[in-house]
Design an enzyme around this catalytic site. Sequence first.
Site, PDB file in Angstrom:
ATOM      1  N   HIS A  23       0.718  -1.109  -0.008  1.00  0.00           N
ATOM      2  CA  HIS A  23      -0.042   0.076  -0.044  1.00  0.00           C
ATOM      3  C   HIS A  23       0.821   1.191  -0.068  1.00  0.00           C
ATOM      4  O   HIS A  23       0.507   2.230  -0.767  1.00  0.00           O
ATOM      5  CB  HIS A  23      -0.938   0.037   1.098  1.00  0.00           C
ATOM      6  CG  HIS A  23      -1.735  -1.245   1.541  1.00  0.00           C
ATOM      7  ND1 HIS A  23      -1.933  -1.828   2.745  1.00  0.00           N
ATOM      8  CD2 HIS A  23      -2.390  -1.599   0.735  1.00  0.00           C
ATOM      9  CE1 HIS A  23      -2.694  -2.795   2.549  1.00  0.00           C
ATOM     10  NE2 HIS A  23      -3.202  -3.015   1.057  1.00  0.00           N
ATOM     11  N   CYS A 132     -14.311 -15.633  -4.829  1.00  0.00           N
ATOM     12  CA  CYS A 132     -13.246 -15.419  -3.884  1.00  0.00           C
ATOM     13  C   CYS A 132     -13.239 -14.167  -2.872  1.00  0.00           C
ATOM     14  O   CYS A 132     -13.149 -13.251  -3.441  1.00  0.00           O
ATOM     15  CB  CYS A 132     -11.735 -15.319  -4.670  1.00  0.00           C
ATOM     16  SG  CYS A 132     -10.520 -15.051  -3.310  1.00  0.00           S
ATOM     17  N   CYS A 135     -10.476 -11.666  -2.851  1.00  0.00           N
ATOM     18  CA  CYS A 135     -10.399 -10.717  -4.000  1.00  0.00           C
ATOM     19  C   CYS A 135     -11.518 -10.045  -3.958  1.00  0.00           C
ATOM     20  O   CYS A 135     -11.546  -9.135  -4.539  1.00  0.00           O
ATOM     21  CB  CYS A 135     -10.272 -11.465  -5.301  1.00  0.00           C
ATOM     22  SG  CYS A 135      -8.643 -12.424  -5.352  1.00  0.00           S
TER      23      CYS A 135
HETATM   24  N1  MSP Z   1     -10.127  -2.122  -2.400  1.00  0.00           N
HETATM   25  C1  MSP Z   1      -9.554  -2.657  -3.432  1.00  0.00           C
HETATM   26  C2  MSP Z   1      -9.160  -1.540  -4.282  1.00  0.00           C
HETATM   27  C3  MSP Z   1     -10.398  -0.624  -4.822  1.00  0.00           C
HETATM   28  S1  MSP Z   1      -9.832   0.581  -5.982  1.00  0.00           S
HETATM   29  C4  MSP Z   1     -11.289   1.112  -6.519  1.00  0.00           C
HETATM   30  C5  MSP Z   1      -8.017  -3.613  -3.126  1.00  0.00           C
HETATM   31  N2  MSP Z   1      -7.564  -2.957  -2.098  1.00  0.00           N
HETATM   32  S2  MSP Z   1      -6.177  -3.535  -1.550  1.00  0.00           S
HETATM   33  O1  MSP Z   1      -5.972  -3.152  -0.146  1.00  0.00           O
HETATM   34  O2  MSP Z   1      -6.320  -4.890  -1.437  1.00  0.00           O
HETATM   35  O3  MSP Z   1      -4.963  -3.343  -2.413  1.00  0.00           O
HETATM   36  C6  MSP Z   1      -4.994  -2.241  -3.080  1.00  0.00           C
HETATM   37  C7  MSP Z   1      -3.577  -2.060  -3.664  1.00  0.00           C
HETATM   38  O4  MSP Z   1      -2.457  -2.045  -2.965  1.00  0.00           O
HETATM   39  C8  MSP Z   1      -3.247  -2.835  -5.109  1.00  0.00           C
HETATM   40  O5  MSP Z   1      -3.797  -2.762  -6.290  1.00  0.00           O
HETATM   41  C9  MSP Z   1      -1.732  -2.516  -5.212  1.00  0.00           C
HETATM   42  O6  MSP Z   1      -1.870  -1.294  -5.729  1.00  0.00           O
HETATM   43  C10 MSP Z   1      -1.241  -2.366  -3.885  1.00  0.00           C
HETATM   44  N3  MSP Z   1      -0.542  -3.397  -3.342  1.00  0.00           N
HETATM   45  C11 MSP Z   1      -1.157  -4.646  -2.336  1.00  0.00           C
HETATM   46  N4  MSP Z   1      -0.144  -5.549  -2.288  1.00  0.00           N
HETATM   47  C12 MSP Z   1       1.006  -5.013  -2.883  1.00  0.00           C
HETATM   48  C13 MSP Z   1       2.128  -5.555  -3.111  1.00  0.00           C
HETATM   49  N5  MSP Z   1       2.651  -6.654  -2.512  1.00  0.00           N
HETATM   50  N6  MSP Z   1       3.134  -4.951  -3.804  1.00  0.00           N
HETATM   51  C14 MSP Z   1       2.765  -3.737  -4.264  1.00  0.00           C
HETATM   52  N7  MSP Z   1       1.369  -3.024  -4.344  1.00  0.00           N
HETATM   53  C15 MSP Z   1       0.655  -4.108  -3.687  1.00  0.00           C
HETATM   54  O7  MSP Z   1      -7.738  -4.246  -4.146  1.00  0.00           O
END
Ligand code: MSP
Length: 476
Positions: A23, A132, A135
């Site tokens: 994040h 899932c 996801c």
């Molecule tokens: N809530 C949804 C997004 C909705 S947008 C309309 C979501 N959230 S999340 O918290 O699971 O992840 C959001 C983002 O965090 C990922 O798409 C990515 O940009 C970033 N990352 C999460 N894990 C990551 C890594 N290990 N490495 C780099 N970025 C990653 O999906």
Amino acid sequence: MENKKFYITTPIYYVNAKPHIGHAYTTIAADVLARFYRQQLGKENVFFLTGTDEHGAKIQKKAEEAGKSPQEFVDEISSEFKKLWAKDKLNIEYDNFIRTTDGTHIKAVQRVLQTLKDKGAIYKGEYEGLYCVGCEQFKNEDDLVNGKCPDHGTAPDLMKEESYMLKMTEIQAELLEKIEKEEFKVTPEKYKNKIVSFLKNQTLHDVSISRKNVSWGIPLPFDESHTTYVWVDAFLNYLTGLGWDGDENNLPEMWPVDINLIGKDILRVHATIWPAILIHLGIKLPKIIFTHGHILSDGKKMSKTLGNTISIDEMLEKFGTDGTRYLLLSAGPFGEDIDVTMERMVEKYNADLANGLGNLISRVIKLAEGYEFENKNEYDPLIWNKGFIEAFWMDKALERISDHLIRKSNKYITDNKPWELKKTDEAKFKEVMQKLISDLYLVSELFIPFMPETSEKIKKALETKKLDEVLFQRIK
Ligand code: MSP
């Protein structure tokens, strides 16, 4: 990109758990882009949106496990994200932090759903398929590896229920055309190709956009026994985050999005469901969806079980705000998966920041004491950074500053020995120092988007010829 305004977003983050390094990576990158465009276009012409995604089955379940009400739970975790973005941590200068539990967001989402229903884009049906929860997405058989979701390592649930559906098949041709013509630009190229071939080879199924058995969500305005599918709720943040009330005929000035910055795990939904909603509403699509890779640790996905997790707090403690920003962005090409280890980061910190930049500043300031030098740098820092930033090559931009200015300046000092010149040839000494000082002014300007505090400290030291602290203390 010849633009007068710039609107950039991060994904909104799920609040099922505290923020982690992934994040932080996305958010720092967006912050660097926003800060660069503020330098170029002026503060008022840039909008940087981030926030938290707070509804859905996954979060409802986590709250239950924690023995808290969903609202109490999301309030706590959302505030963890805010704290991490604050000035004393990652120094993220966003213009708005949206939460999908905000009343105004909820109202706008309901208004949009009603519009979509009135336009005939939503109909009542039944959905049967694999889901899932990790996801929060439906899965096809070929999305799975040995019957499991590759991102979560769990088998999806079989779901069969009454659901409202969003028409996808009828917008498929238009969507494909927009992506191919880059009216809606999916980038880097390899991701565009992936989506184009997906849209060419498969018929998009209509998407289930409501849930009967998830209470933690936005009720459908036309059937309160259903809540809105969390992704539909989430996508609309990119509009409501600008203060939009859901009226498709009255869009915010900042619209459309210039860059939706996302990770590769959420590309498919961003390149299908998100534009489909906008096409149905008759709203312009974002200009660019930029997809970056994942952060891996020692070649593997970070996981608690593998014990290879690097926490963002640990990084902040060791490297400080700007050190963390620098190390994450320079760890590899933006857009590719990048591999980080603590050892390599410590090495890079010592080489580039402690021995490179920190050492350079302290040597130059010490030598300059008692003399007057101006900023005679002739390069325009915006032009210097522009090509890299527009191509999303943040790592290359940093590498170039490090190589062309910092390493070279340190070598220039060693070669010219200004401490000797000071005694033997004052004119030459001044000339050498003037070049170093001007180059350092340029460094301080170039670092504004990447390391805002360091950049200020360098500038101040150059102006006052004083440095009250060691910038980037060497780590043993
Ligand atoms: N809530 C949804 C997004 C909705 S947008 C309309 C979501 N959230 S999340 O918290 O699971 O992840 C959001 C983002 O965090 C990922 O798409 C990515 O940009 C970033 N990352 C999460 N894990 C990551 C890594 N290990 N490495 C780099 N970025 C990653 O999906």
